[in-house]
Scaffold this motif. Structure first.
Motif, mmCIF file in Angstrom:
data_model
loop_
_atom_site.group_PDB
_atom_site.id
_atom_site.type_symbol
_atom_site.label_atom_id
_atom_site.label_comp_id
_atom_site.label_asym_id
_atom_site.label_seq_id
_atom_site.Cartn_x
_atom_site.Cartn_y
_atom_site.Cartn_z
ATOM 1 N N ALA A 23 -12.362 8.446 -21.029
ATOM 2 C CA ALA A 23 -12.666 9.843 -20.726
ATOM 3 C C ALA A 23 -11.463 10.738 -21.001
ATOM 4 O O ALA A 23 -11.610 11.838 -21.550
ATOM 5 C CB ALA A 23 -13.097 9.973 -19.266
ATOM 6 N N LEU A 24 -10.267 10.267 -20.648
ATOM 7 C CA LEU A 24 -9.063 11.057 -20.888
ATOM 8 C C LEU A 24 -8.820 11.259 -22.384
ATOM 9 O O LEU A 24 -8.520 12.372 -22.833
ATOM 10 C CB LEU A 24 -7.859 10.371 -20.250
ATOM 11 N N VAL A 25 -8.978 10.190 -23.152
ATOM 12 C CA VAL A 25 -8.785 10.294 -24.600
ATOM 13 C C VAL A 25 -9.812 11.245 -25.208
ATOM 14 O O VAL A 25 -9.507 12.060 -26.085
ATOM 15 C CB VAL A 25 -8.859 8.911 -25.249
ATOM 16 N N GLY A 26 -11.052 11.156 -24.714
ATOM 17 C CA GLY A 26 -12.088 12.054 -25.218
ATOM 18 C C GLY A 26 -11.777 13.518 -24.915
ATOM 19 O O GLY A 26 -11.953 14.388 -25.783
ATOM 20 N N LEU A 27 -11.317 13.798 -23.700
ATOM 21 C CA LEU A 27 -10.967 15.170 -23.344
ATOM 22 C C LEU A 27 -9.805 15.684 -24.185
ATOM 23 O O LEU A 27 -9.825 16.824 -24.673
ATOM 24 C CB LEU A 27 -10.624 15.243 -21.857
ATOM 25 N N LEU A 28 -8.786 14.847 -24.348
ATOM 26 C CA LEU A 28 -7.639 15.262 -25.157
ATOM 27 C C LEU A 28 -8.041 15.511 -26.607
ATOM 28 O O LEU A 28 -7.574 16.469 -27.230
ATOM 29 C CB LEU A 28 -6.540 14.199 -25.086
ATOM 30 N N ALA A 29 -8.915 14.652 -27.133
ATOM 31 C CA ALA A 29 -9.360 14.839 -28.514
ATOM 32 C C ALA A 29 -10.127 16.146 -28.666
ATOM 33 O O ALA A 29 -9.955 16.874 -29.652
ATOM 34 C CB ALA A 29 -10.222 13.651 -28.945
ATOM 35 N N THR A 30 -10.959 16.469 -27.670
ATOM 36 C CA THR A 30 -11.714 17.722 -27.719
ATOM 37 C C THR A 30 -10.793 18.929 -27.650
ATOM 38 O O THR A 30 -10.953 19.909 -28.402
ATOM 39 C CB THR A 30 -12.719 17.761 -26.558
#
Length: 293
Positions: free
Chosen positions: A36-43
């Motif tokens: 979830a953290l990686v997804g948020l950072l990527a967004t």
């Protein structure tokens, strides 16, 4: 010999299958959180990278997305964390030294310790309401940088005290005993022996607490910080804004362009936070090598 611990762990896993299940659940939770953290950072990076420019860092907030910047809020955040550091570090470290090195182990100390631990878990909006009533209205500071910094100092002060206490407890008693044996007073022992030995832990806790203060928005909203400021505060009595408030303002607007600006401001805030955390790691590594127990 080397296979014995492994055999014991396998036997323990067969004997207690619940421990294996618990380990799997913890591993799954870790993977989900990291994903979830990686997804948020990527967004955030995908939306904010196109808006990163010198205009963003050198311009004030504007109704036009192509002219909007974070200069006022960025300087306001730097003002806040600077004054917050000057206020909470001497008080927090001094309180920790008194509780660990001077206060007797009595019911009064245990009561104070319990209250500090409870205050560390109080929601930050409660401190914002306290700051509004005490600093803004009672003391007449208004919606100024000083009122916001004092409120943030209340938020992070319990964290600084607890971190400094843990660092002081980690100093071996033999250092104190050797200092007393050489005829040093208690203050000389604390100032010249105990505090330098605890310095890496103390500074790490302080930097992490200041990093939390940098990302707080609720207390600043409560004390009346502005979301639109077209100037840089030059004194502690000026009105101010902060990066979390600017991000909230842009993210709440319906235009997609402002959402991109909010993501770009998040990236700037993350860079500042990473720099503070890197400073904590550097301090621990640098001063930790000098102190060998």
């Amino acid at each position: 010999m080397s296979d014995t611990p492994r055999k014991r762990s396998l036997e323990t896993g067969r004997r207690y299958p619940g421990s294996t299940l618990f380990g799997l659940l913890c591993g799954t939770a870790t993977v989900l959180c990291v994903t979830a953290l990686v997804g948020l950072l990527a967004t955030v990076v995908a939306e904010g990278a196109p808006w990163l420019s010198t205009t963003l860092l050198t311009s004030f907030s504007s109704r036009k997305p192509e002219l909007a910047g974070i200069l006022g809020s960025l300087m306001g955040s730097l003002w806040l964390i600077s004054i917050t550091t000057l206020i909470c570090v001497p008080i927090g470290v001094g309180a920790a030294i008194y509780l660990e090195e001077y206060a007797a182990n009595s019911w009064w100390k245990r009561l104070v310790q319990l209250n500090i631990a409870n205050l560390a878990g109080v929601p930050s909006i409660v401190y914002g309401i306290l700051g509004l009533g005490l600093f803004v209205r009672t003391l007449g500071l208004g919606r100024s940088v000083l009122a916001g910094a004092l409120t943030l100092a209340l938020v992070v002060l319990p964290i600084v005290i607890l971190a400094a206490q843990e660092a002081l407890r980690a100093v071996p008693p033999s250092i104190r005993q050797a200092s007393y044996a050489l005829g040093a007073t208690r203050w000389q022992t604390v100032w010249r022996q105990v505090l330098p030995a605890a310095l890496p832990g103390v500074m790490t806790g302080v930097i992490l607490a200041i990093a939390r203060a940098l990302g707080e928005a609720a207390p600043l909203v409560a004390v009346g910080a502005a979301t639109y400021v077209a100037f840089v505060p030059y004194s502690v009595h000026d009105e101010f804004s902060a990066l979390p408030l600017q991000i909230f303002d842009w993210a709440s607007r319906p235009q997609e362009e402002f959402h991109g600006l909010a993501s770009a401001a998040i990236l700037v805030l993350l860079v500042v936070l990473v720099m503070l955390n890197a400073g904590a790691v550097y301090v621990r590594l640098k001063y930790g090598r000098r102190i060998k127990w």
